[in-house]
Write a protein that holds these residues in place. Structure first.
Motif, PDB file in Angstrom:
ATOM      1  N   PHE A  79      84.999  92.194  46.290  1.00 58.09           N
ATOM      2  CA  PHE A  79      83.852  92.151  46.069  1.00 58.09           C
ATOM      3  C   PHE A  79      82.969  91.389  45.516  1.00 58.09           C
ATOM      4  O   PHE A  79      83.479  90.818  44.194  1.00 58.09           O
ATOM      5  CB  PHE A  79      83.756  94.000  45.006  1.00 58.09           C
ATOM      6  N   LEU A  80      82.407  90.563  45.431  1.00 58.58           N
ATOM      7  CA  LEU A  80      81.496  89.571  45.369  1.00 58.58           C
ATOM      8  C   LEU A  80      80.174  90.196  44.778  1.00 58.58           C
ATOM      9  O   LEU A  80      79.087  90.919  45.121  1.00 58.58           O
ATOM     10  CB  LEU A  80      81.029  88.572  46.535  1.00 58.58           C
ATOM     11  N   LYS A 109      81.512  93.315  49.620  1.00 57.35           N
ATOM     12  CA  LYS A 109      80.780  93.433  50.088  1.00 57.35           C
ATOM     13  C   LYS A 109      79.929  92.724  48.559  1.00 57.35           C
ATOM     14  O   LYS A 109      80.553  92.021  47.700  1.00 57.35           O
ATOM     15  CB  LYS A 109      81.513  94.894  49.101  1.00 57.35           C
ATOM     16  N   PHE A 110      78.399  92.380  48.716  1.00 57.28           N
ATOM     17  CA  PHE A 110      78.338  91.629  48.155  1.00 57.28           C
ATOM     18  C   PHE A 110      76.813  91.782  47.336  1.00 57.28           C
ATOM     19  O   PHE A 110      76.683  92.612  47.908  1.00 57.28           O
ATOM     20  CB  PHE A 110      77.412  90.052  49.411  1.00 57.28           C
ATOM     21  N   LEU A 111      76.937  92.041  45.821  1.00 67.06           N
ATOM     22  CA  LEU A 111      75.994  92.344  45.249  1.00 67.06           C
ATOM     23  C   LEU A 111      75.493  91.062  44.469  1.00 67.06           C
ATOM     24  O   LEU A 111      75.767  90.574  44.003  1.00 67.06           O
ATOM     25  CB  LEU A 111      76.900  93.383  44.118  1.00 67.06           C
ATOM     26  N   ARG A 165      81.092 102.298  43.846  1.00 65.46           N
ATOM     27  CA  ARG A 165      80.851 102.658  45.657  1.00 65.46           C
ATOM     28  C   ARG A 165      81.964 102.188  46.928  1.00 65.46           C
ATOM     29  O   ARG A 165      82.753 101.877  46.952  1.00 65.46           O
ATOM     30  CB  ARG A 165      79.654 102.123  45.870  1.00 65.46           C
ATOM     31  N   PHE A 166      82.439 100.291  46.644  1.00 70.47           N
ATOM     32  CA  PHE A 166      83.361 100.032  46.098  1.00 70.47           C
ATOM     33  C   PHE A 166      84.535 100.351  46.517  1.00 70.47           C
ATOM     34  O   PHE A 166      85.425 100.203  47.392  1.00 70.47           O
ATOM     35  CB  PHE A 166      83.553  98.141  45.644  1.00 70.47           C
ATOM     36  N   ILE A 167      85.178 100.960  45.010  1.00 66.31           N
ATOM     37  CA  ILE A 167      86.564 101.091  45.016  1.00 66.31           C
ATOM     38  C   ILE A 167      86.979 101.853  45.609  1.00 66.31           C
ATOM     39  O   ILE A 167      87.906 102.840  46.460  1.00 66.31           O
ATOM     40  CB  ILE A 167      86.433 101.783  43.655  1.00 66.31           C
ATOM     41  N   THR A 168      86.019 103.722  45.821  1.00 69.28           N
ATOM     42  CA  THR A 168      85.849 105.010  46.877  1.00 69.28           C
ATOM     43  C   THR A 168      86.150 104.335  48.264  1.00 69.28           C
ATOM     44  O   THR A 168      87.142 104.517  49.052  1.00 69.28           O
ATOM     45  CB  THR A 168      84.486 105.367  45.958  1.00 69.28           C
ATOM     46  N   GLU A 169      85.246 103.201  48.552  1.00 69.32           N
ATOM     47  CA  GLU A 169      85.458 103.048  49.615  1.00 69.32           C
ATOM     48  C   GLU A 169      86.225 102.146  50.230  1.00 69.32           C
ATOM     49  O   GLU A 169      86.824 102.611  51.272  1.00 69.32           O
ATOM     50  CB  GLU A 169      83.597 102.446  50.224  1.00 69.32           C
TER      51      GLU A 169
END
Length: 70
Positions: free
Chosen positions: A11-12, A37-39, A62-66
């Motif tokens: 996750f970036l 995943k980029f935010l 959301r990232f952790i869940t996915e």
């Protein structure tokens, strides 16, 4: 190129106003982590979790869940 084939979820988070990095860092990091995943946060500086918590934390959750589902 170490992360090009990595299957580890990444996750970036990049902030528009984070002046602690060179401006070309975003593309360099994204190119090295193509599966991440980029935010990108427009109204944050070096502490996006504090500057934009209403955006940051739902995206992190959301990232952790996915990631846990894979």
């Amino acid at each position: 190129g170490v992360f090009l084939e990595s299957t580890i979820p990444t996750f970036l988070v990049e902030s528009k106003n984070d002046l602690s990095w060179p401006s070309d860092k975003i593309e360099t990091i994204r190119n090295e982590h193509p599966n991440a995943k980029f935010l990108y946060l427009e109204d944050s500086a070096h502490t996006p979790f504090k500057d934009e918590p209403d955006t940051f934390f739902p995206e992190l959750e959301r990232f952790i869940t996915e990631s846990a589902q894979h």
